[in-house]
Design a protein around this motif. Structure first.
Motif: not given
Ligand SMILES: [Fe+2]
Ligand SMILES: [Fe+2]
Length: 204
Positions: A31-33, A39-45, A98-104
């Motif tokens: 979906l991120a793609g 995409v990396e942040k999406a995969a992490q979350a 640390q990435d707030e967007e990933v944590l959110q």
């Protein structure tokens, strides 16, 4: 970091849940793609969204209180709902995210939130629609819609979850309804905007 998380998950969640987690990771990437997000942040979350899924009620409540999270009456009655927020705490404390967007995106994967970021929308949708959830006609239709617009997809994913909660006589957290109403309004205003400015549709 992915290997570290997978090793931790192998000790903390059953194999069936690991399959679901990998399914959410995969769908979040897709979906991120599709929506030109990170995409990396999406995969992490996606990979870390359910870290606390199997924490006991008392641990969830204790960690929530220690981290000054709001424990409202519905969460008090259903502490399992806190696993999303607590997963974000584990991602930060244990894996150094640390990435707030990933944590959110991790924290909002169950209830969503009005105004949530596109990345949070992606993980929210993927949690309900990943392939391991089954292949009923309704799920297949929702997967098709997930490529047609993030807000429309969040709105209809909320409707799907709300129907399930009503049928199974579970408590409904008010934030699910707020998320649903927000996504419906955003989806409608997007449609109106493209009617008012047809040229935008061509370039969108
Ligand atoms: Fe979850
Ligand atoms: Fe999940």
């Amino acid at each position: 970091m992915r290997d570290q998380v997978l090793t931790w998950l192998a000790d903390n969640v059953p194999a069936s849940r690991l399959q679901h987690i990998l399914g959410v990771e995969q769908m979040s990437i897709e979906l991120a793609g599709h929506y030109h997000l990170n995409v990396e942040k999406a995969a992490q979350a996606g990979l870390m969204h359910d870290l606390a899924k199997y924490f006991s009620k008392s641990v969830l409540l204790e960690m929530a209180r220690n981290n000054c999270l709001e424990v409202d009456p519905v969460c008090e009655a259903t502490p399992h709902l806190l696993h999303a927020d607590v997963s974000a705490i584990v991602a930060k404390d244990r894996f150094g995210v640390q990435d707030e967007e990933v944590l959110q995106a991790i924290a909002l994967h169950t209830l969503g939130c009005p105004g949530m970021s596109d990345l949070s929308c992606v993980v929210f949708i993927a949690d309900t629609l990943e392939l391991g959830r089954g292949n009923t006609p309704e799920l297949e239709e929702l997967r098709r819609i997930s490529r047609q617009g993030l807000y429309k997809s969040v709105w209809l994913t909320c409707d799907y979850s709300l129907k399930f909660l009503l049928n199974s006589r579970c408590l409904i957290h008010p934030r699910t309804i707020l998320t649903r109403n927000w996504a419906l309004a955003m989806s409608s205003s997007q449609k109106t905007q493209s009617k008012d400015h047809p040229a935008d549709t061509v370039t969108a």
